[in-house]
Design an enzyme around this catalytic site. Structure first.
Site, PDB file in Angstrom:
ATOM      1  N   SER A   1       0.807  -1.215   0.000  1.00  0.00           N
ATOM      2  CA  SER A   1       0.000   0.000   0.000  1.00  0.00           C
ATOM      3  C   SER A   1       0.843   1.270   0.000  1.00  0.00           C
ATOM      4  O   SER A   1       0.317   2.368  -0.156  1.00  0.00           O
ATOM      5  CB  SER A   1      -0.951   0.021   1.199  1.00  0.00           C
ATOM      6  OG  SER A   1      -0.215   0.022   2.392  1.00  0.00           O
ATOM      7  N   GLY A   2       2.145   1.119   0.148  1.00  0.00           N
ATOM      8  CA  GLY A   2       3.022   2.280   0.071  1.00  0.00           C
ATOM      9  C   GLY A   2       3.381   2.618  -1.363  1.00  0.00           C
ATOM     10  O   GLY A   2       2.941   1.952  -2.315  1.00  0.00           O
ATOM     11  N   TYR A   3       4.172   3.652  -1.525  1.00  0.00           N
ATOM     12  CA  TYR A   3       4.507   4.083  -2.884  1.00  0.00           C
ATOM     13  C   TYR A   3       5.473   3.128  -3.579  1.00  0.00           C
ATOM     14  O   TYR A   3       5.360   2.877  -4.776  1.00  0.00           O
ATOM     15  CB  TYR A   3       5.099   5.492  -2.862  1.00  0.00           C
ATOM     16  CG  TYR A   3       4.095   6.569  -2.524  1.00  0.00           C
ATOM     17  CD1 TYR A   3       2.749   6.448  -2.871  1.00  0.00           C
ATOM     18  CD2 TYR A   3       4.477   7.735  -1.884  1.00  0.00           C
ATOM     19  CE1 TYR A   3       1.824   7.447  -2.566  1.00  0.00           C
ATOM     20  CE2 TYR A   3       3.560   8.742  -1.584  1.00  0.00           C
ATOM     21  CZ  TYR A   3       2.241   8.585  -1.932  1.00  0.00           C
ATOM     22  OH  TYR A   3       1.333   9.580  -1.639  1.00  0.00           O
ATOM     23  N   ALA A   4       6.433   2.579  -2.836  1.00  0.00           N
ATOM     24  CA  ALA A   4       7.391   1.662  -3.457  1.00  0.00           C
ATOM     25  C   ALA A   4       6.694   0.376  -3.897  1.00  0.00           C
ATOM     26  O   ALA A   4       6.872  -0.094  -5.013  1.00  0.00           O
ATOM     27  CB  ALA A   4       8.527   1.360  -2.476  1.00  0.00           C
TER      28      ALA A   4
ATOM     29  N   CYS B   1      17.528   5.126  -2.903  1.00  0.00           N
ATOM     30  CA  CYS B   1      17.318   6.031  -4.041  1.00  0.00           C
ATOM     31  C   CYS B   1      18.366   7.130  -4.113  1.00  0.00           C
ATOM     32  O   CYS B   1      18.984   7.337  -5.160  1.00  0.00           O
ATOM     33  CB  CYS B   1      15.900   6.595  -4.032  1.00  0.00           C
ATOM     34  SG  CYS B   1      15.407   7.482  -2.550  1.00  0.00           S
TER      35      CYS B   1
ATOM     36  N   ASN C   1      12.861   8.647  -8.174  1.00  0.00           N
ATOM     37  CA  ASN C   1      13.193   7.921  -6.950  1.00  0.00           C
ATOM     38  C   ASN C   1      12.391   6.637  -6.784  1.00  0.00           C
ATOM     39  O   ASN C   1      12.855   5.679  -6.167  1.00  0.00           O
ATOM     40  CB  ASN C   1      12.985   8.809  -5.715  1.00  0.00           C
ATOM     41  CG  ASN C   1      11.584   9.393  -5.653  1.00  0.00           C
ATOM     42  OD1 ASN C   1      11.207  10.160  -6.538  1.00  0.00           O
ATOM     43  ND2 ASN C   1      10.812   9.024  -4.654  1.00  0.00           N
TER      44      ASN C   1
END
Lengths: 347, 347, 347, 347
Positions: C13-16, C150, C314
């Site tokens: 559920s995170g961006y990564a 990143c 990133n």
């Protein structure tokens, strides 16, 4: 001899309270004595409002430590001020409420709009709706000022001259407000998370915006008013467009004259309609930090439709500046006192 | 009795000239009598600087129509002021130049930096480098003020206390300036085209930045200074970081004391270094429209490296506000006059 | 015959995790079978990652319901993966960790960097540092891939050719990373609140950035490396400048040759150094959604200083794309598979 | 066996042409053979479209050097394609025009809209209006495709189901388009100058928008359509809200069913109306680079008003992607070919 009044700000860690604090610190007749914040009590106000570094040594206190002041400014969440209004009335002669609690005259409308009964309906009649352009005379000497809502202000000021001059036809008025992120307040949330907001255009209230009620109260007439609010990547600012219908035969020049007639002496309203260049209409970009409401329009002569446009800084003319203008009037001071900032270009 | 001075602004359609105009209109001792623009002559200044609508009825004139004024402010492109300086000197007793033309003392350095001979090298000695923090005494009564460059100012003010106190080691100083788009001026170009700039981070001067020369002039010492400038999506603002080396054993507190010692009484420098919260260091976001230079730092105690940070509004402390501060000093007025704006939060 | 591998994403559920999911859904050889999220279990993944509407019907599950998959991708907060690594190793043959948990080889360095003992130091040697440009051969057939950080990636790729060719002098290297807001993750916080971030440039790590350790591990040599990280209004993207010193006599052309020699065959590295136009150097604006690392430089021939610049997204070359490139190598697939997106202009 | 078609792009240095080039380079059945630009002839296309570095070695040629191709895509300023259409027809069998020149069927409407006679009115009947959702059958085998306008597309796709199902009442429809800066093209201008645009919300067409004509052509019915266009700080994207009236008694669910019925099988239309979360309605932020048109709505059941919302990337579904979708249909290819990009989150 200058006349000084003391001011206490209740709920000063939010954006509205912080903006009032900034303006009050620069006002020659006001002296801020206390600023409350339950969450930040004990901290310097400049920790939360870092623009005020070097401007004040005030620290937040808890509301329970509030002392008397000439003026008490309430910058609390909606529905908080009304519940404790007796407590605040005991602290100061003049009360300014920045929330929606005392804007509506009719308790039934309040209930329909906010979904619950007003806690002190008997007091609603004591408050002046805090809009100098419509209620200047009532504001003189006023001791209860219910500061107008920001989106409502942009709608009201755009349409008011048509109402006042009796030329608004009883047809649907569609008003769209493009709103900066500061209007949602100082608390972080999923919708205010920068990666989700920075490049976004998001309708957040398509129908049923609560400011409809106060706009209808202030704009009497037999026309349905439809408000849609859209969040934009701006931080400050509201640009409202309103589509209204006026009688056949009205020219662009007629509308110009109407707005000049109604607003010609207003210190904070500028009619912006320029034939060429890139700044032909109102643009909130130019208004950050100022108390102006810029108003423009364009006629669709074939249909009698006028597209009105108004721009404000939601935290100044939309909230704290508007309130200060009301206070200046209430005290008989120069109306522009403490509100002289011209705005930046570019910005 | 208040003392009024008349001001003429030459080249007032650009951002620097427009910003000086905004500040001068709000200054109690200044009266702007003329503003020139070859391109916009005949137009109201508010057509080009729409924030000044309702603030002034001035119209641009051509420079050829310039009349005498107490103060002449030159806001011309680099290398334009020097070529016509005799003409401007005939118009006013006090001349303020916002360009780079009179900043450098040494004509050789000028030639190496700007690639051509200075047109009036004999006059360079008459000018005071317009930086109050370094040259306050020279500015008193000064009649020739060469306003410091914006990036240079952010570098100079960050490093100056280390120089003054003699603790900067003779090692490479790497300074990186993050710059808003207004620094490139008011003329549209490919690089300023919004779709190409809005989401961009672009090194525009990796090595050989021209402000290196004035920074080195003002910061005497045996240390190589390396400036890199990067354009950012901000409109106003410069954030500069500078990596400098100081002797072993210096603590965070020592550096703090040094900056307090040098800048403790400066009205427009704030040392910003807060232990917690989100506003721990300088941030140009908070400075739009203000004359502040906020300065912070962080020590890398293991290496003796100090990371200095400074933030300014490039058009105010970086240009027009800095110039007005110099004028206030030159005339013996309160140094903060006309520069009281606190800045906005949020912004 | 195409070869398919199943993938489970832990912490999706995170961006990564979301970015890896986006890329994996478009990869011809991968089939995502499960995505976990404790907070959003039961919800469609497109509720959290709305770009995937119409692309997948997957719903989040709790990690406890994780089943076997060929590949397990861990997108957990730092220090979460290592503590549960045995559990995850039981689920899949190939493990990719997007966190910092397995990047450092030396447990002492881990402790010095992250402030606590590594929970499974004996396993550190099993992991390949997930950077194809430096470790392509080790990645072939690898089953434990610790995806590079990143900011570290932008620093490493900028400096690596100078290390590899032995021309980096043992002097201080100052690297400054300008970072978009997505790098701080998907959780709202005061610092990510849009009104506080949109116009801000804020140093968030002046000294002691944790990625220093992995950059030093991957860039052996006797040079002090100083990293400073600054948050910018971008959502995606890192632009890093690094000031490094090389021997006297090296020309711009020599450096160009060096970078061409080292990176000439790299599918995702582009050397960007153009004589004219506005896109002369790397710019993260052009890289949103792509796996490129663009690298440029400028020589200061007088001092032997080279200003290196690198730009990445990133979330792609900085995280999920980099990881997918590693997986492609590990499985012997075409290295660019699923990573073909060219990026947008304008953007 | 795969089928390849050669493509020549005329006017490839603008944003529309560049976007078509990006998409065509990634399309398995297309081979771009030539790209013209009078201004940039001789330069690599990646100099102007830097996202294509490493993706193509094509250089711009002058239009005079144009050779035959299976498909000729015209990305010229309005009114340029029609004047030279015979010349272009001689070069390719299939012509796609991205300008407004061949969108309108009625030469009188063209004259009223564009202020001059159409140069080749006799050819207007040969062209299919390039909107797959309305004209899919006509597009099969089509050789003349007039790509729909971007704002028009957002309006048409929002309203079309109401027209098709015969439920739109004959009352005023007010549609407001919030538009990114790329819609104004690749040439720098005062209005696109970053300092003037970055923080701005500016009505640029209050009444009389030219796309009204094509929207009315495609949406037959007895309802006045009012379009207002406002520029925003986005680079890509249009968010349109349209206020329309439908018969009493229609519920939210009825409208949902109507849109599902009409668009249920459309590969690039997503109905976005989610009960909770921050992504409840269409948002152009999510669509950069994609060919989606996301459509949402909200009913004001008291008045029978439906507020429709549609979001597109003006350069993709608004121009180049829409055109490619038409080409896919015209050639009998999979409709989504080359248009698979899912979009980014966050973005």
């Amino acid at each position: 001899m200058s006349e000084h009044k003391t001011v206490a700000i209740v709920g000063g860690s939010g954006y509205a309270g912080g903006e009032f604090l900034r303006l009050a610190l620069g006002h020659p007749n006001l002296k801020v004595t206390q600023v409350t914040s339950e969450r930040s009590a004990g901290l310097p106000v400049s920790m939360v409002h870092p623009n005020l570094r070097g401007r004040t040594n005030l620290k937040f206190i808890k509301a329970g430590a509030l002392e008397d002041a000439d003026i008490v400014v309430l910058a609390l969440p909606h529905n908080s001020a009304a519940k404790r209004i007796v407590e605040f009335e005991a602290k100061g002669r003049v009360i300014v409420d920045l929330s929606a609690d005392f804007r509506l005259k009719d308790p039934e409308v309040y209930r329909a709009t906010y979904g619950e009964d007003h806690p002190t309906p008997e007091k609603l009649g004591e408050w002046v709706y805090g809009n100098p352009e419509l209620h200047r005379e009532e504001l003189r000497g006023a001791t209860r000022i219910a500061c107008a809502g920001c989106f409502a202000t942009s709608v009201i000021l755009a349409l008011y001259p048509l109402i006042k001059l009796g030329v608004l036809l009883p047809r649907d008025v569609v008003a769209t407000g493009l709103v900066g992120s500061s209007a949602a307040g100082a608390s972080a949330s999923d919708s205010s998370h920068h990666p989700e907001r920075a490049g976004s255009l998001r309708v957040y209230k398509a129908v049923g915006h609560r400011h409809t009620a106060e706009a209808q109260q202030e704009l009497p007439g037999n026309f349905p008013l439809h408000l849609t609010a859209i969040s934009t990547p701006l931080v400050r600012g509201i640009l409202t467009t309103a589509h209204a219908w006026i009688p056949d035969g009205y020219s662009d020049r007629d509308v110009w004259s109407a707005y000049r007639e109604v607003y010609g002496n207003e210190p904070f309203i500028r009619i912006v309609k320029v034939a060429k260049g890139i700044h032909r209409y109102p643009d909130p970009m130019l208004l950050d930090g100022t108390n102006y409401c810029d108003i423009g329009f364009e006629m669709d002569v074939d249909t009698g439709r006028v597209v009105l446009m108004s721009a404000i800084d939601n935290l100044v003319k939309g909230t704290a500046g508007h309130a200060l203008q009301c206070l200046n009037i209430a005290h008989g001071w120069e109306e522009t006192l403490g509100l002289e900032f011209a705005g930046l270009h570019p910005a």
